[in-house]
Design a protein around this motif. Structure first.
Motif, short mmCIF file in Angstrom:
data_model
loop_
_atom_site.label_atom_id
_atom_site.label_comp_id
_atom_site.label_asym_id
_atom_site.label_seq_id
_atom_site.Cartn_x
_atom_site.Cartn_y
_atom_site.Cartn_z
N SER A 101 5.44 2.34 26.75
CA SER A 101 5.96 3.24 27.77
C SER A 101 4.82 4.11 28.29
CB SER A 101 7.06 4.14 27.20
OG SER A 101 7.44 5.10 28.15
N ARG A 102 4.84 4.39 29.55
CA ARG A 102 3.85 5.32 30.10
C ARG A 102 4.43 6.72 30.26
NH1 ARG A 102 -0.23 2.38 33.89
NH2 ARG A 102 -0.17 0.33 32.95
N LEU A 103 5.73 6.85 30.02
CA LEU A 103 6.40 8.13 30.25
C LEU A 103 6.87 8.83 28.97
CD1 LEU A 103 8.64 7.08 33.26
CD2 LEU A 103 6.42 8.23 33.32
N ARG A 104 7.07 8.07 27.91
CA ARG A 104 7.77 8.60 26.75
C ARG A 104 7.05 8.19 25.47
NH1 ARG A 104 14.01 8.99 26.36
NH2 ARG A 104 13.62 9.37 28.54
N ALA A 136 0.61 13.13 23.45
CA ALA A 136 1.41 12.75 24.62
C ALA A 136 0.72 13.19 25.91
CB ALA A 136 2.81 13.37 24.53
N GLN A 137 0.18 14.37 25.91
CA GLN A 137 -0.50 14.85 27.11
C GLN A 137 -1.77 14.05 27.39
OE1 GLN A 137 -0.85 19.07 26.33
NE2 GLN A 137 1.19 19.47 27.16
N LEU A 138 -2.49 13.65 26.35
CA LEU A 138 -3.67 12.81 26.55
C LEU A 138 -3.29 11.46 27.14
CD1 LEU A 138 -5.69 13.55 23.30
CD2 LEU A 138 -6.27 14.29 25.62
N LEU A 139 -2.12 10.94 26.74
CA LEU A 139 -1.62 9.66 27.27
C LEU A 139 -0.91 9.83 28.61
CD1 LEU A 139 -0.11 8.03 24.05
CD2 LEU A 139 -2.27 7.46 25.17
N ARG A 140 -0.69 11.07 29.02
CA ARG A 140 0.05 11.42 30.23
C ARG A 140 1.54 11.06 30.14
NH1 ARG A 140 -4.95 9.50 32.79
NH2 ARG A 140 -6.08 11.32 33.50
N LYS A 142 5.38 12.09 29.63
CA LYS A 142 6.12 13.26 30.10
C LYS A 142 7.15 13.76 29.09
CE LYS A 142 4.09 13.03 34.07
NZ LYS A 142 2.85 13.75 34.14
N VAL A 143 7.59 12.87 28.19
CA VAL A 143 8.70 13.18 27.31
C VAL A 143 8.37 12.78 25.87
CG1 VAL A 143 11.12 12.60 26.82
CG2 VAL A 143 10.37 12.86 29.17
N ILE A 144 8.82 13.62 24.93
CA ILE A 144 8.76 13.28 23.50
C ILE A 144 10.20 13.04 23.07
CG2 ILE A 144 8.21 14.10 21.18
CD1 ILE A 144 6.10 15.96 22.54
N ILE A 172 12.44 16.14 24.56
CA ILE A 172 11.88 17.41 25.03
C ILE A 172 10.71 17.08 25.94
CG2 ILE A 172 10.22 17.72 23.13
CD1 ILE A 172 10.97 20.73 23.16
N SER A 173 10.45 17.91 26.90
CA SER A 173 9.30 17.70 27.78
C SER A 173 8.02 17.83 26.96
CB SER A 173 9.31 18.76 28.89
OG SER A 173 8.08 18.75 29.57
#
Length: 177
Positions: A101-104, A136-140, A142-144, A172-173
């Protein structure tokens, strides 16, 4: 779809190392951590290694298959494994992955040392979430997301700010901590 290769594997390793390094620096200097009575300089996030696995084998009420993590890491190059130490004491383990996933990013396993008292008792989940957030932020992402949370801990995660999304996932964001 992105090609997998040596460069990608190296990039994944660098991102995981960077996430651990950043969270170690943050915890070491954090006034919030000090306000909890925790010496941030004694707290270290490291990969789950044979020493951590040997210690977790001795945990009386260990609930998760930590011995499987090395195999998972081979199959999942973006998977983040975390051993949370306070000085020489293993206080918690965590495994999280974006799983294509690129978002989660999903927290698959998270467990604190099951003894009644250890130096990070009550702080393992928030500290692990801080580390997963950095990654998560390094991978960009958006959600955990908490993957299949145990029913008994849902309220605890909600107290940390997690909510159920429209798909029924506890999330959570990645920006909210």
């Amino acid at each position: 779809m992105r090609r997998q290769g040596k460069g990608t594997d190296l990039r994944n390793q660098v991102l995981k190392s960077k996430a651990r390094e950043l969270v170690n620096q943050t915890v070491e200097k954090s006034a919030g951590v000090r306000s909890l009575g925790i010496n941030g300089e004694a707290v270290k996030f490291l990969p789950i290694d044979p020493a951590a696995l040997a210690i977790s084998d001795g945990w009386e009420r260990c609930h998760y298959p930590w011995r499987a993590v090395p195999e998972w890491k081979l199959k999942d190059p973006k998977g983040l494994d975390l051993a949370l130490w306070h000085a020489q004491e293993l206080c918690g383990l965590c495994y999280a992955t974006p799983r294509r996933s690129r978002l989660r990013i999903k927290i698959i396993l998270l467990e604190g040392q099951p003894t009644e008292s250890h130096p990070l008792k009550g702080s393992v989940a928030p500290l692990m979430l801080m580390a997963v957030r950095v990654y998560a932020q390094l991978l960009r992402c958006k959600v955990i997301q908490i993957e299949r949370p145990e029913p008994g801990v849902v309220n605890y995660y909600q107290a940390l700010g997690f909510e159920f999304d429209t798909a029924g996932c506890l999330v959570i964001s990645a920006d909210r901590f």
